[in-house]
Design an enzyme around this catalytic site. Sequence first.
Site, mmCIF file in Angstrom:
data_model
loop_
_atom_site.group_PDB
_atom_site.id
_atom_site.type_symbol
_atom_site.label_atom_id
_atom_site.label_comp_id
_atom_site.label_asym_id
_atom_site.label_seq_id
_atom_site.Cartn_x
_atom_site.Cartn_y
_atom_site.Cartn_z
ATOM 1 N N SER A 1 -1.525 -4.795 -3.679
ATOM 2 C CA SER A 1 -1.499 -5.906 -4.636
ATOM 3 C C SER A 1 -0.446 -5.702 -5.718
ATOM 4 O O SER A 1 0.160 -4.658 -5.821
ATOM 5 C CB SER A 1 -2.866 -6.068 -5.286
ATOM 6 O OG SER A 1 -3.251 -4.898 -5.962
ATOM 7 N N ASN B 1 -5.902 3.413 -4.328
ATOM 8 C CA ASN B 1 -5.833 2.868 -2.974
ATOM 9 C C ASN B 1 -6.532 1.537 -2.789
ATOM 10 O O ASN B 1 -6.245 0.820 -1.838
ATOM 11 C CB ASN B 1 -6.361 3.900 -1.984
ATOM 12 C CG ASN B 1 -5.362 5.020 -1.759
ATOM 13 O OD1 ASN B 1 -4.372 4.839 -1.065
ATOM 14 N ND2 ASN B 1 -5.600 6.167 -2.376
ATOM 15 N N THR C 1 6.634 6.640 -4.152
ATOM 16 C CA THR C 1 5.787 5.439 -4.070
ATOM 17 C C THR C 1 4.681 5.612 -5.110
ATOM 18 O O THR C 1 4.877 5.320 -6.276
ATOM 19 C CB THR C 1 5.225 5.222 -2.646
ATOM 20 O OG1 THR C 1 4.602 6.429 -2.190
ATOM 21 C CG2 THR C 1 6.337 4.845 -1.673
ATOM 22 N N THR D 1 2.754 14.738 6.728
ATOM 23 C CA THR D 1 2.530 13.451 6.063
ATOM 24 C C THR D 1 3.251 13.198 4.758
ATOM 25 O O THR D 1 2.647 13.083 3.718
ATOM 26 C CB THR D 1 1.044 13.270 5.820
ATOM 27 O OG1 THR D 1 0.552 14.427 5.214
ATOM 28 C CG2 THR D 1 0.335 13.058 7.106
ATOM 29 N N GLU E 1 -3.353 11.811 -4.875
ATOM 30 C CA GLU E 1 -3.790 10.637 -5.631
ATOM 31 C C GLU E 1 -5.119 10.909 -6.342
ATOM 32 O O GLU E 1 -6.141 11.162 -5.714
ATOM 33 C CB GLU E 1 -3.891 9.430 -4.700
ATOM 34 C CG GLU E 1 -2.506 8.981 -4.245
ATOM 35 C CD GLU E 1 -2.507 7.947 -3.145
ATOM 36 O OE1 GLU E 1 -1.474 7.275 -2.978
ATOM 37 O OE2 GLU E 1 -3.522 7.810 -2.439
ATOM 38 N N LYS F 1 8.591 13.554 -1.235
ATOM 39 C CA LYS F 1 7.685 12.568 -1.795
ATOM 40 C C LYS F 1 6.383 12.635 -1.006
ATOM 41 O O LYS F 1 6.355 12.930 0.196
ATOM 42 C CB LYS F 1 8.274 11.161 -1.771
ATOM 43 C CG LYS F 1 8.451 10.502 -0.417
ATOM 44 C CD LYS F 1 7.215 9.851 0.180
ATOM 45 C CE LYS F 1 6.563 8.899 -0.787
ATOM 46 N NZ LYS F 1 5.307 8.322 -0.150
#
Length: 408
Positions: free
Chosen positions: A408, A403, A162, A199, A280, A188
């Site tokens: 969007s 994030n 993702t 997670t 991230e 992933k």
Amino acid sequence: MADTPPRSPLAPEQFPNLPLIGGVSFAAAAAGVKYQGRTDVMLAQIAPGSAVAGVFTKSSTRAAPVLDCQTKISLDSDAGAAIIVNSGNANAFTGKNGIEATQAVTDAVADALDLPETRVFSSSTGVIGEPLPHDRITAKIIELKAALDESAIEAAAEAIRTTDTFAKGAGAQIEVNGKTVSIAGIAKGSGMIAPDMATMLVYVFTDAKIAREDLQAIVSELNEITFNSITVDSDTSTSDSFLIAATGGSDVDVTDSTAFKVALHGVMKDLALQVVRDGEGATKLVEIQITGAQSDADARTHGLAVANSPLVKTAIAGEDPNWGRVVMAIGKSGAAADRDLLSISFGDVLVADKGWVSPDYKEEDGAAYMTQSELVIAVDLGLGIGKSTVWTCDLTHGYITINADYRS
């Protein structure tokens, strides 16, 4: 969703050359679940006689595929098996629709591969709360079946990404009783990463021979010191799943093999740390070593308090050797600590000793150490023999950027 950010500076140079696993084949396809122009569905077919085990998120809002897997994982069967995974949509918080979507996907795979539906395990990852367009996935099952190839594990790893900036894989080969046993895994995970199983999504395959109950015991134990010992942002996903399949293709029984357990631990740890490396916005991989606690449980509590502290993580991002934030995190954790026994080191630099700044500490030494891309923060409580190691990353503006517009 915004474009995938540039490849993490902590990423490996390339996807590893993983050993082929006898009895497992892979395929990937672009179904357009959410992402356009990239593969987003992967299928793994597993030979009859394989043992399948797994661990899953403890979240109270578990996704429909997780609940489905949990009902199947303890069932013994000599039939083959399959794993089907989509990215772009988590099929979580989707109520009856989510259950029906999961059933539609697993039924389609079962029909195509001539398997019992109870031997089809599915996972979904991506946006929460949106209906899964399962018809886009089922429309690709025949294409996936035709493309199955034992060497296509990298394509499978690409399809489950993702916000990941790179596909994650790890493998090992060992000698057991004079024969070669192979292990290969993919994962992933990048954000929404915190211990409460793992997670992320992780799939490991081996040609070892082992009973399901024994395999389950091993992975449950190793999970605690690998996937359950990492954190990026303290948030536990609704979709965490770890599945492992042992095909027995090598005809080597590893039930009592220390070498197999060590090798599996290595593969799991490698994958776990790749997830942290791809945190991230991450620019630094951080190992938190806690020693001298009253118990291992206390050490783990302290370690996670340091690893999850936004103040600690932002200081690391700014390359600021602010050891006071580590003191703060230890103090707030709730586990036993004594200010006047506490010692802290950044790598080989002793920063604080017995509750006070070390007389030999120089701020420039701490600052120089913090410029490294891989860091170790060590804390000794001076209370006992409890110890724990957890891994995290820094917290940068990149995390906010990724994030803030995730949907969007």
